[in-house]
Every structure is written in structure tokens, then in C-alpha cells.
Design a protein around this motif. Structure first.
Motif, short mmCIF file in Angstrom:
data_model
loop_
_atom_site.label_atom_id
_atom_site.label_comp_id
_atom_site.label_asym_id
_atom_site.label_seq_id
_atom_site.Cartn_x
_atom_site.Cartn_y
_atom_site.Cartn_z
N HIS A 140 -36.56 62.55 -9.00
CA HIS A 140 -36.36 60.92 -8.55
C HIS A 140 -36.81 60.58 -7.33
CE1 HIS A 140 -34.98 60.45 -13.30
NE2 HIS A 140 -36.02 60.93 -13.04
N ARG A 141 -36.67 59.26 -6.92
CA ARG A 141 -36.03 59.06 -6.02
C ARG A 141 -35.34 57.67 -5.44
NH1 ARG A 141 -40.81 53.34 -3.86
NH2 ARG A 141 -38.89 52.33 -2.91
N VAL A 142 -34.76 58.39 -4.12
CA VAL A 142 -34.05 57.59 -3.54
C VAL A 142 -33.69 57.11 -2.36
CG1 VAL A 142 -31.31 57.95 -3.35
CG2 VAL A 142 -32.70 59.21 -4.32
N THR A 152 -36.98 56.14 2.28
CA THR A 152 -37.28 56.57 0.40
C THR A 152 -36.91 58.77 0.87
OG1 THR A 152 -38.44 54.94 0.58
CG2 THR A 152 -38.69 56.46 -0.93
N TYR A 153 -36.13 58.63 -0.57
CA TYR A 153 -35.80 60.41 -0.67
C TYR A 153 -36.56 60.78 -1.66
CZ TYR A 153 -33.30 59.90 3.92
OH TYR A 153 -33.41 59.98 5.60
N ASN A 154 -36.92 61.80 -2.43
CA ASN A 154 -36.55 62.45 -3.40
C ASN A 154 -35.95 63.33 -3.39
OD1 ASN A 154 -38.86 60.97 -4.13
ND2 ASN A 154 -40.51 63.01 -3.07
N LEU A 155 -35.28 63.48 -4.86
CA LEU A 155 -34.06 64.46 -5.43
C LEU A 155 -34.92 66.30 -5.52
CD1 LEU A 155 -31.69 62.39 -6.98
CD2 LEU A 155 -30.83 63.78 -5.35
N GLU A 166 -37.00 64.59 2.27
CA GLU A 166 -38.64 63.38 3.07
C GLU A 166 -39.75 63.64 2.19
OE1 GLU A 166 -38.41 60.72 5.17
OE2 GLU A 166 -37.23 62.10 6.80
N PRO A 167 -40.45 62.25 1.64
CA PRO A 167 -41.47 61.98 0.28
C PRO A 167 -42.43 62.81 0.85
CG PRO A 167 -40.55 60.18 0.79
CD PRO A 167 -39.45 60.94 1.94
N GLU A 168 -43.03 63.38 2.06
CA GLU A 168 -43.89 64.31 2.48
C GLU A 168 -43.39 65.85 2.23
OE1 GLU A 168 -41.94 62.79 6.41
OE2 GLU A 168 -42.12 61.55 4.38
N GLU A 169 -42.45 65.87 2.67
CA GLU A 169 -41.85 67.78 2.29
C GLU A 169 -42.06 67.91 0.86
OE1 GLU A 169 -38.02 70.05 3.56
OE2 GLU A 169 -37.74 67.99 3.52
#
Length: 271
Positions: A140-142, A152-155, A166-169
């Protein structure tokens, strides 16, 4: 079995307690910001009473062992190792209680590079003991506001421990992830769990906003905190947080391994 005296010596030797790397200036800045109810330092706690800077200093002196003198404004901060040991015993007692009833447990950290191994070992032990280690909201996006703006991060979960990336990680299962104090990750996780019909955690274990955010919502929560993290200790003083272990939360990850062994032994969860 690691004795309390051996662990005390370790705490002092690697500066998990005693004179720690966190500076007095950093801690006092956090106490001032907390007194001003700055969200960056509240990290999910909404205090019931008014906490002035002196009130926070007095609490931190009692719970951590820092100087109670507001005129002491420089140098390294100090954590009393006896307070760390006492809190670790209480921490282990709560883990044992959760294991005894097979409680669903949620783990999360804002310090994945340092503390992931500590929490992951506890998650493994509780899972072996019959507890469900929860991992809701995977991917999920946080959106978190930082000093650099909105990020913006991802859980994600690594070995049962929640963190943000990080989204690109890529979600590679590695021990990487972002450092964050925000309560938004745990709020996102708990909301997703509730919308899915549960189960909800009976215990949340972690640090920073994972503990404060869960505790403020009424979940039993406990974790680790440094001298510049007053929110967890205020949460404990007001009954929102169960246990807070005072220690330096940013030393080498290997230095936490003796704490893991100590806690698991005390909780009778050693494998």
C-alpha cells in the motif's frame, strides 16, 4: 543464558546506554518541539495534558536517566542502564503473555537498517509459539510529509516486520527501507486490517510512529526509544503505551543481538 549484569556491561560497552551518541542539544530540541505540540515530534500521540518543556525533561530524567537540570544544555545525553534492564524485563513479560494466549501481533520499525534484526527475531519466536504475525496492507502507498516535502513510500514486510520503502526500491526481502518517525504507516496497516475483517493485533511492537500511532488508537503497543523520542515516554505516562525501553536506537544492528537473546530467554521463547 545472558545475565542481567552481562547485558548491563554490554549496554555500556557499545553505548546503548550510559553516555550515548544522541546529544543533549538534540534531546532538548525535541522536548521543546513536543511541548509546542509539533506533529514531527508527537509522532501520533495526542497528549491529554499540557506538557511544558520542564515537564518533559523531568519525565525523561525519570524514565531514561537524562539530566533533570534544564540548564544542562550540551554534551552527550545519558541513559541509565538499570532503567533499560527494567524495561527489557517488562517488555519480555508482555511478549510472554502474548505468546501464552496465541495473540495476533504486529511488528513495525522506522529504523529498518538498525532494528530490523531485533524485531524479526521476536516475530520468528512468537510465530513459532503459535501467534499470528500480521502483515496487512502489503504494497500500500503511504504519503508522508517530511522536511523535504511530501514523499511517497510503499509498505512492505521483511521477516514479518513492517517498514516503508521508496517506490523505486524493489521489495526484495532485504533489510533496506526508509527511516521514518511517522504514524501514517501503522494507521494505514490497521485501517487495511479492519477493512479486511481482521484479525487486528492484540500487541504492536516497534518504535517511533508505529508504537505511538497504534497506542493512540487504543491498541496495546510497546517498543524502543532514544532520549530524543519523548512521545513514547509521554504515551506511557498517560497510559497509551505499555512499555518503552530507553536505549540508543541507532547503533550497529549487531549490537542489539544480546538484547534479543536476553528478551527471548526472559520470555521463555528461546528456540
Amino acid at each position: 543464558m545472558l545475565s542481567s549484569q552481562a547485558l548491563r556491561a554490554h549496554l555500556l560497552a557499545v553505548r546503548l546506554a550510559g553516555s550515548v551518541a544522541t546529544s543533549r542539544e538534540e534531546s532538548l530540541r525535541s522536548y521543546r518541539l513536543f511541548a509546542a505540540r509539533d506533529p514531527r515530534v508527537l509522532i501520533g500521540i495526542d497528549p491529554e495534558k499540557t506538557w511544558g518543556e520542564r515537564d518533559v525533561i523531568e519525565l525523561m530524567a525519570k524514565k531514561c536517566g537524562v539530566s533533570a537540570d534544564p540548564g544542562h544544555r550540551s554534551g552527550h545525553d545519558v541513559i541509565d542502564p538499570e532503567l533499560t534492564l527494567d524495561a527489557l524485563d517488562a517488555f519480555a513479560e508482555r511478549l510472554a503473555a502474548a505468546a501464552g494466549r496465541g495473540a495476533p501481533v504486529l511488528f513495525g520499525t522506522g529504523h529498518p537498517h538498525r532494528l530490523l534484526g531485533f524485531y524479526a527475531a521476536l516475530a520468528d519466536a512468537l510465530s513459532t509459539a503459535g501467534c499470528t504475525v500480521l502483515t496487512p496492507a502489503q504494497g500500500h502507498r503511504v504519503d508522508i510529509t517530511t522536511r523535504f516535502g511530501l514523499r511517497t513510500y510503499n509498505l512492505d514486510y521483511v521477516r514479518g516486520v513492517g517498514l516503508v520503502r521508496e517506490p523505486e526500491e524493489p521489495s526484495s526481502g532485504g533489510a533496506t527501507g526508509a527511516h521514518t518517525h511517522s504514524p501514517l504507516p501503522v494507521r494505514t496497516v490497521l485501517e487495511a486490517a479492519a477493512e479486511a475483517g481482521g484479525p487486528l493485533p492484540e500487541l504492536v511492537v516497534g518504535d517511533h510512529g508505529w508504537v505511538c500511532g497504534a497506542g493512540q488508537l487504543g491498541f496495546e503497543a510497546m517498543g524502543l526509544a532514544d532520549t530524543d523520542d519523548p512521545a513514547l515516554f509521554v504515551g506511557q505516562a498517560e497510559g497509551a503505551v505499555s512499555v518503552v525501553v530507553p536505549l540508543d536506537d541507532a547503533v550497529r544492528s549487531a549490537y542489539y543481538r544480546p538484547l534479543t537473546r536476553y528478551v527471548l530467554n526472559r520470555a521463555c521463547l528461546s528456540q
